[in-house]
Design an enzyme around this catalytic site. Structure first.
Site, PDB file in Angstrom:
ATOM      1  CD  GLU B 126      -2.174   0.370  -9.592  1.00  0.00           C
ATOM      2  OE1 GLU B 126      -2.092   0.895 -10.712  1.00  0.00           O
ATOM      3  OE2 GLU B 126      -1.179   0.176  -8.864  1.00  0.00           O
ATOM      4  CE  LYS B 202       1.890  -7.342  -1.789  1.00  0.00           C
ATOM      5  NZ  LYS B 202       1.877  -6.880  -0.377  1.00  0.00           N
TER       6      LYS B 202
END
Lengths: 423, 423
Positions: B126, B202
């Protein structure tokens, strides 16, 4: 895995639509065949605009609750009964439950959760707050390492549509309410949404997850938006650079939890001010994560159904999952009496303009130790009614209400004063 | 359950701090005693500003990787090696892994996930995207019933700090960059952040989760923010009512996935325009949930550590949890060639003003079928260099670049033209 749906209304139809359209996706992601086996409603005749095999329809909840083949029961009828009985029977029969029923959870939380815990089944309820916004899972799981410090939510789309519509269209409350009703954003009887009760029920659930404390609605301070005038919104924006939003607030300070549902002034550059129309936004502060915000559609057939089906899939994937609930620490020593909470305030009075008004009013504030930041009287004509806008420094709610009671007795005051917190 | 931490840097110190402060909360929420047993770093001498039992410190990763007592390994050293080897050895030894290492995942995803799947352990990450914002869990689990349609993210705090600082302070890029470096928001060598590589890594992870497709960085179109001038930002806001943000974009259209990392013009009233400073925001559209946005601190010691520890807790609670990844449907047939993507464009040229400039430029656009919405030349003085601002209607990227190449050959053009997409 077989799913039974009780309640073929708006959201129920959305659930059927997801199964129709994304069945393959649901199976692949869960690694199981997940079948919507039965749909129960008292009315199975009216077309819902979604395809469904008529064989799956029934008017008898027992066809789901007593079917040993069904693993998960989705309850979407809302309200207290028979929803409560259906859910308890589903649990009793060893079935997992998925529900969007905030009213029921806000009142019967302990009963339902204890029953589920005893039978080792899960009760999932992401759709009960924030519709399609995954705020509950985030609060429960993703922020699990944090002590939650505060939660501020815009969690009623109807109220937000009206408040932001009043601002953007320069209209009064009633006018935007009628428009919202015409567009289906407000119920014919809008009381529940505009008086803050829907928001309060959702706040109860957020408070349970964020702070591990159950506070019944009777103990919450709840105020709706029907007293907000167009010129409140205009003054707030033009003079104070704030928007007006109906907020649910839960804030921990010195071990005391402050809870309220009220329209409040939010700084125009705060992210919550960017939440407009029927959208919802929930702003949460944790001690490590800092502020996070979740935004999306807080209601509506498709968005809410998305949360319901995600809950089903979560259960299919992890039927034994333990969900950490509550704060996991004894942070909340008590719930602070609302009269003992403090805030800066925006106050609007309607007054007949005559000499001495300001002096008398200032006297009342002074006697209760309330420090005034600004007073503005616009377009005053002697003998006519004009609004007076007051901004206070940080003030205790109880002191403010005592001062306002005194002012209410003064002969030049017309109608009810409005007092809104400034965030 | 015992946890070992490899990498006692900024985020590692944050993890130690959470265990120090919220140990009781972690135990209660997980229902287990979760102990941070060992912390490994090459440097265990420099004070990190957090309390830690010196007995727990070691310079030898084997003290974690080969300790049969340790269940979960947190990898926070970053980069490719030795992080990759450490993670693979942890998996090989049957340990779960928690990592914030976006670079490693973006390059070695398959290798790491296959190894974990074979050994039946979990790899949680996460913290690799959006720091303390729980966007990956939301995308993976909460939006699981949706076909994801698009993802737009502001996921680099350094770049966002600079772009929004240029806007609010009216400064040029270099000036705000220096300020960011002084405040610790930018590295001494800021290339990785300002040229979009961090954002690209990302985006690769978001694309894997949202669309189930792995696209290596070499295949992404990546453009940074160092060519943005103060007057681009001013023109965008004043004349077009848009802000400039470095965006990661993944959008599915007709089975083709469009991917890019570029500064883009975002409508001022879009929620992504409210994401300022070092904050991150990720805006996702699903077919049922509609648009949702997640906002918070995308970096920093405490926020990122919050995500790392939440991942640990999730593993403690559900060590066997299966995580549905990818779209679960064959939606993406191919990745669209960047030259074949279309958008409205903002273009800024520096030109020597002389008669005929507009005519020649318009000819180049016309030859490539590009339709112009507006052209503005401000403060033109014959013979001097002035910026020309052009807004196009929807244009194919390849056509635009061909037209700009032609224009670049014209003798009145100075420097490189800038072309930014308009969202």
């Amino acid at each position: 895995m077989k799913v039974g749906l009780i309640g073929f209304g708006t959201i129920g139809a959305g659930v059927v639509e997801i199964f129709n359209r994304n069945q393959e996706l649901i199976n692949r992601k869960t690694g199981r065949k997940v079948e919507l086996k039965r749909v129960v409603d008292l009315d199975i005749e009216t077309p819902r605009g979604v395809e469904i095999d008529p064989e799956k329809l029934s008017t008898d909840a027992d066809d789901i609750l007593e079917d040993p083949d069904i693993d998960i029961v989705i309850e979407l009828i809302g309200g207290y009964e028979p929803a409560r009985s259906f859910i308890l029977r589903a649990i009793e029969n060893g079935k997992h439950v998925v529900t969007a029923n905030k009213a029921l959870l806000a009142r019967h939380w302990d009963e339902i959760m204890s029953a589920a815990s005893e039978k080792g089944v899960r009760v999932a309820f992401e759709a009960s707050v924030g519709g399609g916004i995954p705020v509950l899972k985030a609060l429960n799981e993703s922020l699990a390492a944090n002590r939650i410090q505060s939660i501020y939510g815009i969690i009623n789309g109807t109220a937000n549509y009206i408040l932001t519509g009043m601002a953007s269209e320069g209209c009064e409350f009633e006018e935007v309410l009628r428009e919202a009703q015409r567009l289906g954003y407000a119920e014919r009887d809008p009381t529940f949404d505009i008086e803050g009760h829907d928001t309060a029920q959702k706040l109860i659930i957020l408070t349970l997850l964020g702070f591990g404390v159950y506070v019944p609605e009777e103990k919450l301070h709840v105020m709706g938006i029907s007293n907000i005038k167009r010129h409140d919104i205009e003054y707030a924006l033009e003079e104070l650079n704030h928007t007006v939003r109906l907020l649910a607030a839960a804030r921990l300070e010195d071990g005391e939890l402050e809870l309220w549902v009220m329209p409040a002034l939010v700084p125009a550059d705060h992210l919550l001010s960017s939440v407009t129309g029927v959208y919802n936004g929930i702003y949460i502060e944790g001690d490590f994560t800092g502020p996070v915000m979740f935004y999306g559609k807080g209601a509506g057939r498709r968005a809410t159904a998305s949360a319901v089906v995600a809950d089903c899939m979560d259960i299919v994937i992890n039927p034994e999952k333990r969900i950490p609930m509550g704060p996991g620490f004894e942070a909340v020593k008590s719930v602070r009496e609302f009269s003992r909470t403090t805030s800066r305030y925006y106050i609007r009075l309607e007054a007949v303009d005559r000499p001495g008004v300001l002096h008398e009013m200032a006297g009342a504030f002074s006697r209760h130790g309330i420090s005034i930041e600004s007073v503005t009287q616009r377009g005053a004509v002697e003998g006519e009614t004009v609004p007076i806008y007051i901004v206070t420094h940080s003030t205790m709610e109880g002191d403010l209400q005592r001062a306002l009671s005194e002012i209410m007795e003064m002969e030049w005051v017309m109608g009810e004063p409005l007092s809104l917190r400034i965030l």
